[in-house]
Design an enzyme around this catalytic site. Structure first.
Site, PDB file in Angstrom:
ATOM      1  N   LYS A 176     -39.318  28.978  72.913  1.00  0.00           N
ATOM      2  CA  LYS A 176     -39.719  27.891  72.155  1.00  0.00           C
ATOM      3  C   LYS A 176     -39.228  27.802  70.748  1.00  0.00           C
ATOM      4  CE  LYS A 176     -43.053  27.084  69.231  1.00  0.00           C
ATOM      5  NZ  LYS A 176     -42.665  26.082  68.722  1.00  0.00           N
ATOM      6  N   GLU A 251     -39.800  40.000  64.040  1.00  0.00           N
ATOM      7  CA  GLU A 251     -38.906  39.846  62.859  1.00  0.00           C
ATOM      8  C   GLU A 251     -39.429  38.965  61.968  1.00  0.00           C
ATOM      9  OE1 GLU A 251     -35.810  41.370  62.508  1.00  0.00           O
ATOM     10  OE2 GLU A 251     -35.749  42.225  64.447  1.00  0.00           O
ATOM     11  N   CYS A 285     -34.877  35.093  55.478  1.00  0.00           N
ATOM     12  CA  CYS A 285     -35.853  36.072  55.462  1.00  0.00           C
ATOM     13  C   CYS A 285     -35.482  37.006  54.838  1.00  0.00           C
ATOM     14  CB  CYS A 285     -36.214  36.645  56.809  1.00  0.00           C
ATOM     15  SG  CYS A 285     -34.476  36.768  57.665  1.00  0.00           S
ATOM     16  N   GLU A 384     -43.662  36.115  49.660  1.00  0.00           N
ATOM     17  CA  GLU A 384     -42.248  35.402  50.054  1.00  0.00           C
ATOM     18  C   GLU A 384     -42.379  34.092  49.690  1.00  0.00           C
ATOM     19  OE1 GLU A 384     -41.775  34.800  54.191  1.00  0.00           O
ATOM     20  OE2 GLU A 384     -39.645  35.717  54.066  1.00  0.00           O
TER      21      GLU A 384
END
Ligand code: NAD
Length: 490
Positions: A176, A251, A285, A384
């Site tokens: 997906k 992850e 990331c 983040e």
């Protein structure tokens, strides 16, 4: 234009018939529509993947699968220019970055073709036992049906990192993609279709996280969940997996530190710091978004950083010379500008950028931003941001630099820059992160393990580790003695 799902080797309309608009972030215009898959579509896809696994695909050799992986790589290579252009429209990234990504995705399929071939030689390995009445061998067998969910920052590359090792191992896949950037994953399905990959081996279901992603994580026919995305979604996926004891790899996000010591070459440092945070609009990331500079070179280095940051050309990704495109979506644009407001409100000094550029009235553009000395507990230093925002703090000595770098709930990556190799090694070994760069930031190789510690995830992708994610280890232990066992029957 592809507005269907790829299930069981066929293009099919979504069961409930819904569609989603995909927006070009540089123009804010609808690029095309894609199918909004739901639980029913996921169920069809998982059943197809299960049938494929239980029939021929689950019994192929690594060498046979390598041929399919090479064929996929060839197909992608044949349309790499179109794929790169599509990625620019879908994600917003500048063309040179998109070209780099597509090249890496192709290389990833070729690399795992090589590991698939090697896998045949790793089967039925004898294992020495301390009891010569027994003989043991180990096998590496595919895990079954893999449910894979990916984000929007490297659309085709993230698909490659997941699909290539899974197929190499002999697993079957339901992927997906992100609802924001599903187009190149659908082209991957197109490539699979053209090479005649057996039906059900690779299924691609577009749709929203809640409507298509969540049912995939809960489906009892899925053996393995591989997820790349944010920490909150990762946490939900871990809960879903727990209810059915599914194997998972995660992850997740990062807030990586870049430590620059006073013996570093300032110009080289400026170049790598910029690359570490502004590449892909900071939507990386592993972006080194927390800069730690030794205090005696801080003033000079920060001045050069601001100077070079202001020279970065912003614009639509296909325009020559553009090195910073729009952020991926309206939501991401608002979120990142909101972080800038919070940074200013918390007392951090905004040295440059952080607003929509005056010459770009359309598109989700923002000028790259640098904050000086945000507080340790401020949101811009801790969380983040996933946008082009760098935060800078100063340190006195090595011990303090390591302590500040490690003071984060994340542990994906870190970088250290110093002319003293012993110091660089010492610091690299003390940093609590899965990926450490010395005298650089961001270069990534398919051969090397990728993944994080702490809230940045569980497990590793790429390299041999990426293949292991989709393998079960089996022992076959045989009693080879002529003598009876003699426990109950003497
Ligand atoms: P996200 O978590 O919002 O979405 C990721 C994917 O999960 C999308 O496909 C989404 O549709 C799906 N999803 C959302 N809710 C779901 C649910 N309840 N169940 C199942 N699936 C669901 O993340 P994003 O905004 O797409 O990506 C940005 C994040 O990804 C950042 O935190 C970034 O650090 C992380 N990321 C990590 C890596 C890595 O290698 N560690 C690489 C790229 C991105």
């Amino acid at each position: 234009m592809r507005d269907q799902l790829y299930i069981n080797g066929e293009w099919v309309s979504p069961d409930l018939g819904g569609y989603l608009d995909v927006i070009d972030p540089a123009t804010e215009q609808v690029l095309q529509r894609v199918a909004a898959g739901t639980e029913e579509d996921i169920d069809h896809a998982v059943r197809a993947a299960r049938r494929a696994f239980d029939s021929d695909w689950g019994h192929t050799t690594g060498a046979q699968r390598a041929v399919w992986l090479e064929a996929l790589a060839d197909e992608l290579q044949g349309s790499q220019d179109e794929l790169a252009t599509l990625e620019v429209h879908d994600n917003g990234k500048p063309l040179p970055e998109a070209q780099w990504d597509i090249g890496d995705a192709i290389a990833c399929f070729r690399y795992y073709a090589g590991l698939a071939r090697e896998l045949d030689g790793r089967q039925d390995q004898p294992l020495a036992l301390p009891d010569d009445r027994f003989r043991c061998r180990t096998r590496l067998e595919p895990i079954g049906v893999a449910g894979q969910i990916i984000p929007w920052n490297y659309p085709l590359l993230m698909a490659a990192w997941k699909v290539a090792p899974a197929l190499a191992a002999g697993a079957t896949v339901v992927l997906k993609p992100s609802e924001l950037t599903p187009l190149t994953a659908l082209e991957l399905a197109g490539a699979a279709d053209r090479i005649g990959l057996p039906a059900g081996v690779l299924n691609i279901v577009t749709g929203l996280g809640a409507d298509a992603g969540s049912p995939l994580t809960l489906h009892p026919g899925v053996d393995k969940l591989a997820f790349t995305g944010s920490v909150p979604t990762g946490s939900k996926i871990m809960s879903a997996a727990a209810s059915d004891i599914k194997n998972i790899s995660l992850e997740l996000g990062g807030k990586s530190a870049f430590i620059v010591f006073d013996d570093a070459d300032v110009e080289a440092a400026v170049e790598w710091i910029l690359f570490g945070i502004f590449w892909n609009q900071g939507q990386v990331c592993s972006a080194t978004s927390r800069l730690l500079v030794q205090d005696n070179i801080a003033a000079r280095l920060i001045e050069r950083l601001v100077e070079e940051t202001r020279k970065i050309t912003l614009g639509q990704g296909l325009e020559p010379g553009v090195l910073l495109g729009p952020l991926v979506s309206r939501g991401q644009h608002e979120k990142v500008l909101g972080f800038v407001d919070q940074g200013v409100a918390s007392g951090a000094k905004l040295l440059t950028g952080g607003k929509r550029p005056a010459h770009l009235s359309h598109g989700y553009f923002m000028e790259p931003a640098i904050f000086d000395e945000p507080a340790h507990n401020s949101i811009v230093w801790r969380e983040e941001i996933f946008g082009p925002v760098l935060c800078v703090k100063r340190f006195k000595d090595e011990q303090q630099a390591v302590q500040m770098a490690n003071a984060s709930r994340f542990g994906l990556a870190a970088a250290v820059m110093s002319a003293d190799p012993q110091r660089a090694t010492r610091v690299a070994n003390q940093l609590r992160a899965g990926i450490i760069w010395v005298n650089c930031s961001q270069p990534t190789f398919v051969e090397a393990p990728w993944g994080g510690m702490k809230h940045s995830g569980i497990g590793r992708e790429l390299g041999q580790w990426g293949l292991d994610n989709y393998l079960e280890v089996k022992q076959v232990t045989e009693y080879v003695s002529d003598q009876p066992w003699g426990w109950y029957i003497k």
